[in-house]
Design an enzyme around this catalytic site. Structure first.
Site, PDB file in Angstrom:
ATOM      1  N   SER A 121      -1.222  -6.657  14.884  1.00 26.90           N
ATOM      2  CA  SER A 121      -2.477  -7.281  14.419  1.00 26.90           C
ATOM      3  C   SER A 121      -2.236  -8.747  14.088  1.00 26.90           C
ATOM      4  O   SER A 121      -3.086  -9.600  14.326  1.00 26.90           O
ATOM      5  CB  SER A 121      -3.005  -6.555  13.185  1.00 26.90           C
ATOM      6  OG  SER A 121      -3.260  -5.219  13.483  1.00 26.90           O
ATOM      7  N   LYS A 155      -4.212  -9.290   0.877  1.00 24.13           N
ATOM      8  CA  LYS A 155      -5.077 -10.288   0.222  1.00 24.13           C
ATOM      9  C   LYS A 155      -5.755 -11.212   1.232  1.00 24.13           C
ATOM     10  O   LYS A 155      -6.881 -11.632   1.036  1.00 24.13           O
ATOM     11  CB  LYS A 155      -4.265 -11.109  -0.775  1.00 24.13           C
ATOM     12  CG  LYS A 155      -3.952 -10.326  -2.021  1.00 24.13           C
ATOM     13  CD  LYS A 155      -3.327 -11.184  -3.104  1.00 24.13           C
ATOM     14  CE  LYS A 155      -2.882 -10.335  -4.282  1.00 24.13           C
ATOM     15  NZ  LYS A 155      -1.728  -9.448  -3.965  1.00 24.13           N
ATOM     16  N   ARG A 183       7.734  -0.380  16.234  1.00 26.88           N
ATOM     17  CA  ARG A 183       7.778  -1.190  17.464  1.00 26.88           C
ATOM     18  C   ARG A 183       9.178  -1.668  17.775  1.00 26.88           C
ATOM     19  O   ARG A 183       9.629  -1.624  18.895  1.00 26.88           O
ATOM     20  CB  ARG A 183       6.852  -2.403  17.337  1.00 26.88           C
ATOM     21  CG  ARG A 183       5.382  -2.044  17.471  1.00 26.88           C
ATOM     22  CD  ARG A 183       4.542  -3.151  16.978  1.00 26.88           C
ATOM     23  NE  ARG A 183       4.969  -3.511  15.647  1.00 26.88           N
ATOM     24  CZ  ARG A 183       4.204  -4.081  14.747  1.00 26.88           C
ATOM     25  NH1 ARG A 183       2.987  -4.384  15.040  1.00 26.88           N
ATOM     26  NH2 ARG A 183       4.653  -4.371  13.548  1.00 26.88           N
ATOM     27  N   HIS A 224      -2.263   0.701  18.119  1.00 31.81           N
ATOM     28  CA  HIS A 224      -2.661   1.729  17.150  1.00 31.81           C
ATOM     29  C   HIS A 224      -3.333   2.903  17.863  1.00 31.81           C
ATOM     30  O   HIS A 224      -3.035   4.062  17.580  1.00 31.81           O
ATOM     31  CB  HIS A 224      -3.675   1.158  16.137  1.00 31.81           C
ATOM     32  CG  HIS A 224      -3.159   0.085  15.233  1.00 31.81           C
ATOM     33  ND1 HIS A 224      -3.761  -1.156  15.130  1.00 31.81           N
ATOM     34  CD2 HIS A 224      -2.113   0.057  14.378  1.00 31.81           C
ATOM     35  CE1 HIS A 224      -3.113  -1.883  14.223  1.00 31.81           C
ATOM     36  NE2 HIS A 224      -2.096  -1.178  13.768  1.00 31.81           N
TER      37      HIS A 224
END
Ligand code: PNS
Length: 167
Positions: free
Chosen positions: A129, A42, A91, A18
């Site tokens: 991530s 969530k 990516r 990032h």
């Protein structure tokens, strides 16, 4: 006001992938707003406040970068900032389907907002991530893939989770 790009995402947590996109975007734009979605994910590992804090620390040396959280539709947030560009990193071809749908949905919601894509650089194209959390959760090293503050936070969070699970 110059040309501003909004770089949205979950950033759960921010990675060097990032940060690399933000740095390269600053070569093309006068400023970048890193917009962290407060709702949507969530099962986020970190609260939105934690994600904002980590991103601010990770990007503190980059000029003309603002880190904020947002709620609701991304295009509405973008319109409020007066920016007209959404920036996303790509990516692999596997990202394309999701990104194409998201960009098309956003265009349908607000035709004045353009989505631009930037290829991940070769050093970080495999970093996400999700995999960072998986590796850190199994006590593997994520050194060199995330900022130090994130490495530390991941260690703390997973240690706390393991402790809770042992009870
Ligand atoms: O890092 P991510 O999880 O791929 O980011 C996805 C994000 C946060 C950019 C996307 O879910 C989003 O824009 N959420 C806000 C709600 C919205 O506007 N949805 C319509 C576009 S699909």
């Amino acid at each position: 006001m110059g040309k501003i790009a909004v770089y949205p995402g979950s950033f759960d947590p921010i990675t060097f992938g990032h940060a690399d996109i933000v740095g390269r975007a600053l070569e093309c734009f006068d400023g970048v707003i890193v917009a962290i979605a407060a709702d949507g994910q969530k099962n986020a590992l970190f609260t939105v406040e934690e994600r904002v804090d980590m991103a601010r620390v990770a990007l503190r040396e980059k000029p003309d970068v603002v880190v904020e959280s947002f709620r609701g539709l991304l295009v509405d947030y973008v319109a409020r900032t007066k920016a007209t560009v959404i920036l996303r990193g790509l990516r692999a071809t596997s990202d394309f389907d999701y990104e194409f749908h998201m960009a098309s949905t956003n265009k349908n919601l607000n035709e004045n907002v353009e989505t631009l894509f930037m290829m991940a650089s070769k050093d970080f194209f495999f970093v996400s991530s999700r995999t960072i959390k998986e590796v850190a959760g199994l006590d593997g090293s994520v050194k060199g893939l995330v900022p130090e503050c994130v490495e530390k936070k991941l260690k703390e969070r997973f240690a706390a989770i393991r402790k809770r699970e042992q009870k």
